[in-house]
Write a protein that holds these residues in place. Structure first.
Motif, PDB file in Angstrom:
ATOM      1  N   PHE A 286       0.840  -1.187   0.000  1.00 15.23           N
ATOM      2  CA  PHE A 286       0.000   0.000   0.000  1.00 15.23           C
ATOM      3  C   PHE A 286       0.880   1.244   0.000  1.00 15.23           C
ATOM      4  O   PHE A 286       2.043   1.213   0.408  1.00 15.23           O
ATOM      5  CB  PHE A 286      -0.945   0.018   1.206  1.00 15.23           C
ATOM      6  CG  PHE A 286      -0.257   0.135   2.541  1.00 15.23           C
ATOM      7  CD1 PHE A 286       0.093   1.376   3.061  1.00 15.23           C
ATOM      8  CD2 PHE A 286       0.051  -0.996   3.272  1.00 15.23           C
ATOM      9  CE1 PHE A 286       0.734   1.484   4.288  1.00 15.23           C
ATOM     10  CE2 PHE A 286       0.682  -0.906   4.502  1.00 15.23           C
ATOM     11  CZ  PHE A 286       1.021   0.332   5.010  1.00 15.23           C
ATOM     12  N   VAL A 287       0.311   2.346  -0.457  1.00 10.05           N
ATOM     13  CA  VAL A 287       0.974   3.650  -0.450  1.00 10.05           C
ATOM     14  C   VAL A 287       0.051   4.632   0.250  1.00 10.05           C
ATOM     15  O   VAL A 287      -1.131   4.751  -0.092  1.00 10.05           O
ATOM     16  CB  VAL A 287       1.281   4.149  -1.874  1.00 10.05           C
ATOM     17  CG1 VAL A 287       1.965   5.522  -1.811  1.00 10.05           C
ATOM     18  CG2 VAL A 287       2.142   3.157  -2.631  1.00 10.05           C
ATOM     19  N   ILE A 288       0.570   5.327   1.263  1.00 15.14           N
ATOM     20  CA  ILE A 288      -0.168   6.421   1.897  1.00 15.14           C
ATOM     21  C   ILE A 288       0.587   7.722   1.629  1.00 15.14           C
ATOM     22  O   ILE A 288       1.812   7.733   1.513  1.00 15.14           O
ATOM     23  CB  ILE A 288      -0.351   6.211   3.420  1.00 15.14           C
ATOM     24  CG1 ILE A 288       1.004   6.089   4.120  1.00 15.14           C
ATOM     25  CG2 ILE A 288      -1.215   4.986   3.693  1.00 15.14           C
ATOM     26  CD1 ILE A 288       0.889   6.059   5.643  1.00 15.14           C
ATOM     27  N   GLN A 289      -0.149   8.814   1.545  1.00 19.42           N
ATOM     28  CA  GLN A 289       0.459  10.112   1.244  1.00 19.42           C
ATOM     29  C   GLN A 289      -0.162  11.195   2.116  1.00 19.42           C
ATOM     30  O   GLN A 289      -1.372  11.177   2.385  1.00 19.42           O
ATOM     31  CB  GLN A 289       0.266  10.474  -0.229  1.00 19.42           C
ATOM     32  CG  GLN A 289       0.980  11.769  -0.628  1.00 19.42           C
ATOM     33  CD  GLN A 289       0.744  12.129  -2.078  1.00 19.42           C
ATOM     34  OE1 GLN A 289      -0.313  11.857  -2.628  1.00 19.42           O
ATOM     35  NE2 GLN A 289       1.740  12.744  -2.703  1.00 19.42           N
TER      36      GLN A 289
ATOM     37  N   GLU B  49       4.715  14.057   1.204  1.00 26.41           N
ATOM     38  CA  GLU B  49       5.484  12.823   1.266  1.00 26.41           C
ATOM     39  C   GLU B  49       4.579  11.599   1.199  1.00 26.41           C
ATOM     40  O   GLU B  49       3.428  11.627   1.647  1.00 26.41           O
ATOM     41  CB  GLU B  49       6.322  12.766   2.541  1.00 26.41           C
ATOM     42  CG  GLU B  49       7.484  13.739   2.560  1.00 26.41           C
ATOM     43  CD  GLU B  49       8.336  13.568   3.804  1.00 26.41           C
ATOM     44  OE1 GLU B  49       9.480  14.079   3.798  1.00 26.41           O
ATOM     45  OE2 GLU B  49       7.880  12.931   4.778  1.00 26.41           O
ATOM     46  N   ALA B  50       5.144  10.507   0.625  1.00 27.13           N
ATOM     47  CA  ALA B  50       4.417   9.242   0.521  1.00 27.13           C
ATOM     48  C   ALA B  50       5.222   8.147   1.203  1.00 27.13           C
ATOM     49  O   ALA B  50       6.456   8.222   1.300  1.00 27.13           O
ATOM     50  CB  ALA B  50       4.152   8.886  -0.945  1.00 27.13           C
ATOM     51  N   PHE B  51       4.526   7.137   1.670  1.00 28.65           N
ATOM     52  CA  PHE B  51       5.161   5.997   2.341  1.00 28.65           C
ATOM     53  C   PHE B  51       4.607   4.719   1.724  1.00 28.65           C
ATOM     54  O   PHE B  51       3.385   4.549   1.611  1.00 28.65           O
ATOM     55  CB  PHE B  51       4.878   6.034   3.836  1.00 28.65           C
ATOM     56  CG  PHE B  51       5.350   4.810   4.575  1.00 28.65           C
ATOM     57  CD1 PHE B  51       6.700   4.602   4.819  1.00 28.65           C
ATOM     58  CD2 PHE B  51       4.440   3.862   5.022  1.00 28.65           C
ATOM     59  CE1 PHE B  51       7.132   3.477   5.499  1.00 28.65           C
ATOM     60  CE2 PHE B  51       4.860   2.738   5.718  1.00 28.65           C
ATOM     61  CZ  PHE B  51       6.217   2.544   5.952  1.00 28.65           C
ATOM     62  N   THR B  52       5.509   3.822   1.327  1.00 31.28           N
ATOM     63  CA  THR B  52       5.128   2.550   0.715  1.00 31.28           C
ATOM     64  C   THR B  52       5.547   1.411   1.627  1.00 31.28           C
ATOM     65  O   THR B  52       6.662   1.405   2.153  1.00 31.28           O
ATOM     66  CB  THR B  52       5.802   2.382  -0.661  1.00 31.28           C
ATOM     67  OG1 THR B  52       5.427   3.468  -1.512  1.00 31.28           O
ATOM     68  CG2 THR B  52       5.380   1.073  -1.312  1.00 31.28           C
ATOM     69  N   HIS B  53       4.658   0.455   1.807  1.00 32.73           N
ATOM     70  CA  HIS B  53       4.960  -0.673   2.695  1.00 32.73           C
ATOM     71  C   HIS B  53       4.379  -1.958   2.111  1.00 32.73           C
ATOM     72  O   HIS B  53       3.280  -1.969   1.556  1.00 32.73           O
ATOM     73  CB  HIS B  53       4.377  -0.423   4.084  1.00 32.73           C
ATOM     74  CG  HIS B  53       4.772  -1.461   5.093  1.00 32.73           C
ATOM     75  ND1 HIS B  53       6.072  -1.648   5.494  1.00 32.73           N
ATOM     76  CD2 HIS B  53       4.031  -2.382   5.774  1.00 32.73           C
ATOM     77  CE1 HIS B  53       6.126  -2.626   6.389  1.00 32.73           C
ATOM     78  NE2 HIS B  53       4.897  -3.083   6.569  1.00 32.73           N
ATOM     79  N   THR B  54       5.141  -3.038   2.242  1.00 38.09           N
ATOM     80  CA  THR B  54       4.715  -4.369   1.796  1.00 38.09           C
ATOM     81  C   THR B  54       4.497  -5.249   3.011  1.00 38.09           C
ATOM     82  O   THR B  54       5.302  -5.241   3.944  1.00 38.09           O
ATOM     83  CB  THR B  54       5.772  -4.989   0.869  1.00 38.09           C
ATOM     84  OG1 THR B  54       5.966  -4.128  -0.269  1.00 38.09           O
ATOM     85  CG2 THR B  54       5.325  -6.363   0.380  1.00 38.09           C
TER      86      THR B  54
END
Length: 281
Positions: free
Chosen positions: A45-48, A96-101
């Protein structure tokens, strides 16, 4: 203000070319599913931060949910786990965005019973945002696996045993967990082999020719195949048989989009030359 000719004051209209940016706005902008079986799902997912101020992750949580549709809170939602974002990120600056698996594998859940996988940020509403409508992101789930027997080959056949080999392929759009419970073989993909005098198996003229659970491979993804070899004893009427039949997933342990016998049964003919050494004895 000067009066118009009709004595009325002119109206004043305000037009904004650009709306003011939100002060606080945390959004889920992307949800991707990499691999999925009936028991496990790997996702990203990506949150921004779409606001103008930095957002602390101290009290922000993230939840994952299975649903039959994209309407949150309609009674079809099943939580599949969550975590505190502070474990991965301290704060998110403007833009800014944050990507996590991550992997979701909740006990007792079949992912193919649902249509959508949802990621929800700040599900507890700890952050007062200008826009609360973009806190969820959805990804559609595949329908599921479909296992078929593509071939059955008889390697040897005599008055004591038969050795055959069969190949299984997943023609569905989802992966299959073939070893659902490491401690219980009855939960694995299983099969039953029979010797038959015709190519219509399970008509009352068959004799068992081995069977059991398949523990390797443990997973089978779309398009993948595996081959399994089986050796089984034969009865006194072995010369009457002309076919070896294999029925996979006979107990229905693995959820499939099509688990009908027509899909799960494979038939192989015993080559004539295999009989010759037996007959000549």
């Amino acid at each position: 203000l000067n009066a118009q000719a009709d004595g009325k004051l002119p109206s004043t209209q305000f037009q904004y070319k650009d709306a003011l940016p939100p002060e606080y706005d945390l959004a889920v902008t992307q949800v991707d599913i990499f691999t999925v079986t009936n028991t496990r799902l790997d996702y990203r997912f990506v949150i921004q931060n779409q606001g103008i101020y930095s957002i602390s992750m101290d009290d922000i949580d993230l939840q994952t949910i299975l649903s039959e549709n994209t309407i949150y809170g309609d009674g079809t939602d099943i939580p599949t786990g969550g975590y505190a974002m502070i474990s991965y990120l301290s704060e998110l600056g403007p833009g800014e965005a944050f990507t996590h698996t991550h992997t979701a594998n909740p006990a007792g859940v079949n992912f193919y019973d649902y249509n959508y996988f949802m990621v929800m940020i700040d599900s507890s509403n700890k952050l007062i945002e200008d826009n609360e409508s973009n806190n969820e992101g959805y990804a559609p789930l595949p329908e599921g696996p479909d296992l078929i027997v593509t071939s059955v080959d008889v390697l040897s056949f005599n008055n004591s045993d038969v050795v055959y080999q069969f190949t299984v392929k997943n023609i569905g759009d989802g992966g299959a967990d073939l070893n659902m419970d490491d401690a219980d073989l009855w939960d694995d993909l299983n099969f039953q082999g029979t010797l038959s005098i015709n190519d219509t198996p399970w008509d009352g003229d068959d004799d068992a020719a081995g069977g059991g659970s398949i523990t390797s491979p443990t997973e089978l993804y779309p398009g993948e195949v595996f081959t399994y070899t089986m050796s089984a004893g034969v009865g006194p009427n072995f010369l009457d048989y002309r076919y070896v039949c294999v029925y996979i997933n006979i107990a229905g342990n693995i959820p499939e989009t099509d688990d009908s016998p027509d899909s799960n049964i494979g038939i192989g003919k015993i080559p004539y030359f295999i009989y010759l050494p037996v007959i000549q004895r």
